[in-house]
Write a protein that holds these residues in place. Structure first.
Motif, PDB file in Angstrom:
ATOM      1  N   ASP A 132      55.409  70.999 -50.449  1.00 38.38           N
ATOM      2  CA  ASP A 132      53.767  70.568 -50.637  1.00 38.38           C
ATOM      3  C   ASP A 132      52.968  70.694 -49.283  1.00 38.38           C
ATOM      4  O   ASP A 132      51.541  70.957 -49.614  1.00 38.38           O
ATOM      5  N   THR A 133      53.516  70.560 -48.244  1.00 41.26           N
ATOM      6  CA  THR A 133      52.738  70.669 -46.824  1.00 41.26           C
ATOM      7  C   THR A 133      52.583  71.942 -46.332  1.00 41.26           C
ATOM      8  O   THR A 133      52.045  72.097 -45.312  1.00 41.26           O
ATOM      9  N   ALA A 191      58.662  67.682 -50.982  1.00 41.92           N
ATOM     10  CA  ALA A 191      57.703  67.094 -50.144  1.00 41.92           C
ATOM     11  C   ALA A 191      57.323  68.011 -48.666  1.00 41.92           C
ATOM     12  O   ALA A 191      56.299  68.350 -48.598  1.00 41.92           O
ATOM     13  N   SER A 192      58.375  68.810 -48.417  1.00 44.59           N
ATOM     14  CA  SER A 192      58.026  69.666 -47.267  1.00 44.59           C
ATOM     15  C   SER A 192      57.404  70.973 -47.820  1.00 44.59           C
ATOM     16  O   SER A 192      56.479  71.669 -47.262  1.00 44.59           O
ATOM     17  N   LEU A 244      63.986  65.937 -53.741  1.00 43.61           N
ATOM     18  CA  LEU A 244      62.777  65.537 -53.565  1.00 43.61           C
ATOM     19  C   LEU A 244      62.206  65.641 -52.074  1.00 43.61           C
ATOM     20  O   LEU A 244      60.980  66.009 -51.818  1.00 43.61           O
ATOM     21  N   GLU A 245      62.974  65.581 -51.031  1.00 41.29           N
ATOM     22  CA  GLU A 245      62.813  65.901 -49.858  1.00 41.29           C
ATOM     23  C   GLU A 245      62.147  67.495 -49.608  1.00 41.29           C
ATOM     24  O   GLU A 245      61.426  67.461 -48.944  1.00 41.29           O
TER      25      GLU A 245
END
Length: 536
Positions: free
Chosen positions: A61-62, A58-59, A54-55
């Motif tokens: 997606d940005t 998240a990275s 998940l981490e």
């Protein structure tokens, strides 16, 4: 037209196509399966908890650059979901490339060489060759789907998601096979047909990349203008959208129908696009074997150069973001450093990507060398050699492109990568110059690959395609050796392992000179064999 529906002889032509592709297609299927399953295994090894996955998502997606390259992450909690993110776009594009190449090979190439005219003089319907070609491409694409799905399922991934990922590859393969079918009716040569179909594939990738990079805040609808965007939205391992397969199927059916309509309306050997008449006399640039080789090789080199410029810019622009992403996982950082050297992660990533460009440049070197084999088997070498042109002069014209064409590719790719990184780092010119110099370090290994191909062509032309197999082995070792923690002796089998990892490491002359000398010796052996053996 022979036969009620023009399909008489389809079975015999299909059997012939399968026999001709009995090595190429299984190799393609095997490599695709191994790449995807190995990627899944490596993701499971380096992101072994849900929290770490998940981490990572998240990275991603940005990071606009990574979204453009691979697309968004639709499901991050599972290994299968991250595998789909990492492999779907490029895997679908490669399967689409396989499909269009197979169709053009068995249609327009057959007409161009005159073999289809001989076959068509028997009991063969007008639409039979196209049908056999499409069935071959469809079968190969479905084989990729089957073996890929089985490979992931055996590793414990969800069956539905594994099947969806496999079918996304197959859908792209079938769709771009029909693109190749239409291109084969429009063009008058196989090269033109491959160019048209490959351009459509490249435009599809760029549209998808633009839409994915924009995300939800931009024109994400661009993704839906791209066939690769369609298969991306099948969303394997993330509440699969099975209806997307109907969309790709409808598009493939429409393109296949167009190809069948065109094949019935044109003359054999002719294309729907009118051929431009050439000048009455050849220019001075076409005199001699080098001029002929330049005419035959220039289009290929131009296409490769453009691809290297784009790839270099993209890889350079993503270097900082990729390094930041990798730094968060020590296991992945260790792999990147093993591939790119012990220097900073950004430099290690750039070195690894330069190594990748070098391995791909090996494919250009093999292709340029084996153009000699195509000229020989196609009977075009005989008229050239019947005059005052010796075998070595004839071969030298093509070998110039194999040797110096790779220099052009690495310079352009390295400079573009440095410029892309320089935009982020604030030093475009300096980075472009330094990275271009670093890219040239890959050349001795690339020339060794070309020397192997030349040796095989000169001494054992019947197995000259083995050069492709050896290059594939080198690529697999370079890409997956660090991930699989192969023993050093296995890593040393690839010439690219022996190169200094620049930027970052100090360049030493010994391995570069040794690889260059070995490539020269192998190439000389091939030229010696060419002088002594029978042609044809």
């Amino acid at each position: 037209m022979t036969g009620r529906h023009g399909l008489t002889g389809t079975g015999a032509l299909l059997h012939l196509a399968v026999r001709r592709d009995r090595v190429m297609v299984p190799a393609w299927v095997l490599v695709m399966t191994l790449v995807v399953t190995t990627s899944a295994a490596s993701i499971g090894s380096y992101y072994d908890t849900v929290a770490s996955r998940l981490e990572l998502a998240a990275s991603i997606d940005t990071n606009t650059s990574l979204r453009a390259l691979y697309g968004p992450v639709h499901e991050a909690s599972t290994i299968g979901g991250l595998t789909a993110w990492r492999m779907l776009t490029f895997g679908a594009a490669l399967t689409g490339l396989m499909g269009l190449l197979l169709v053009v090979r068995h249609t327009r190439d057959e007409e161009e060489t005159g073999r289809l005219e001989l076959v068509g003089s028997g009991a063969v319907g007008r639409r039979a060759p196209l049908t056999a070609a499409l069935l071959t491409a469809f079968g190969a694409s479905l084989a990729v789907a089957l073996f890929l799905a089985l490979g992931l399922a055996v590793q414990g991934e969800e069956v539905a998601g594994s099947l969806a990922l496999g079918l996304s590859f197959a859908a792209a393969g079938c769709l771009f096979a029909t693109v190749g079918a239409v291109a084969a009716q429009l063009a008058t040569t196989g090269r033109e047909a491959r160019g048209i179909a490959s351009t459509v594939l490249g435009a599809s990738f760029l549209l998808r990349a633009a839409g994915d990079a924009a995300g939800e805040k931009g024109p994400g609808w661009l993704v839906w203008l791209s066939p690769l965007g369609w298969v991306e939205n099948l969303r394997p391992f993330a509440d699969e959208r099975w209806w997307v397969l109907a969309l790709t199927g409808a598009a493939a059916a429409a393109l296949a129908g167009t190809a069948y309509a065109l094949v019935a309306r044109r003359d054999l050997d002719a294309g729907m696009l009118p051929a431009r008449p050439g000048p009455a006399r050849a220019g001075a640039g076409l005199s001699g074997p080098f001029g002929l080789a330049r005419r035959l090789q220039r289009g290929t080199l131009a296409g490769w150069t453009a691809a290297y410029a784009v790839a270099g810019l993209v890889l350079g622009a993503t270097a900082e973001g990729a390094a930041d992403l990798v730094e968060e996982n020590p296991k992945v950082a260790d792999v990147v450093r093993e591939m790119g050297g012990p220097q900073s992660l950004t430099d290690a990533f750039l070195a690894a990507m330069l190594g990748l460009l070098g391995m791909v440049a090996g494919a250009y070197a093999v292709q340029a060398v084996l153009r000699l084999h195509g000229e020989e088997t196609g009977g075009r070498a005989d008229p050239v050699l019947a005059g005052a042109v010796g075998r070595l002069r004839w071969a030298a014209g093509h070998l110039v492109f194999a040797a110096f064409g790779t220099v052009v590719l690495m310079l352009v790719g390295g400079a573009a990568m440095g410029a892309g990184h320089g935009v982020v780092a604030g030093d475009i010119t300096g980075r472009a110059v330094s990275t271009a110099g670093s890219a040239l370090v890959q050349l001795p290994a690339v020339w060794l690959v070309g020397g192997i191909a030349l040796m095989l062509f000169g001494l054992w032309p019947r197995i000259s395609a083995v050069g492709w197999g050896l290059l594939t082995a080198f690529v697999v070792i370079g890409l997956y050796g660090p991930v699989l923690h192969l023993d050093q002796w296995a890593m040393d089998l690839s010439p690219f392992t022996h190169l200094p990892k620049v930027p970052g490491e100090e360049v030493t002359a010994v391995p570069l000179a040794a690889l260059t000398a070995l490539g020269t010796v192998l190439g000389a052996a091939g030229l010696t064999g060419l002088r002594r053996r029978d042609l044809g």
